[in-house]
Design a protein around this motif. Structure first.
Motif: not given
Length: 111
Positions: A2-18
């Motif tokens: 369970a999460t909030v959109p802010l965390i998913l946005d950070r995961i999205f950004k982290g994947i993009q950086e990788k």
């Protein structure tokens, strides 16, 4: 998970950086397989071999054993939803509704 959109946005950004760290070739390979997976997903099929070979390492960013993700608390951007769902190979559900009336009024599975 369970999460909030802010965390998913950070995961999205982290994947993009990788992906950016992999260089031009890595970006092209990732984009090819991501688009390939999306094409088959919208036709109603799964891509287990691509999931196992290409996207397995991304799943370990969230522990590797996540079977379903639920997001709530705010609207989730459509591009973030699609990217997280397909790159982590898990269903991503969005819950919405008034907190005062019910903990989770509805959950929408966006295809």
């Amino acid at each position: 998970m369970a999460t909030v959109p802010l965390i998913l946005d950070r995961i999205f950004k982290g994947i993009q950086e990788k992906i950016e760290e992999r260089g031009e070739f890595g970006k092209v390979v990732f984009k090819f397989f991501f688009d390939y997976k999306l094409r088959w997903y919208y036709r109603g099929y799964n891509t287990p071999l691509v999931n196992k070979i290409i996207f397995k390492r991304l799943r370990y960013l969230v522990g590797g054993r996540v079977r379903i993700m639920a997001s709530g608390g705010a609207p989730l951007a459509a591009d973030t939803h699609e990217f997280i769902k397909n790159s982590l190979c898990v269903p991503l559900l969005q819950g919405y509704g008034l907190t005062e009336t019910a903990a989770c009024a509805t959950i929408a599975l966006r295809k």
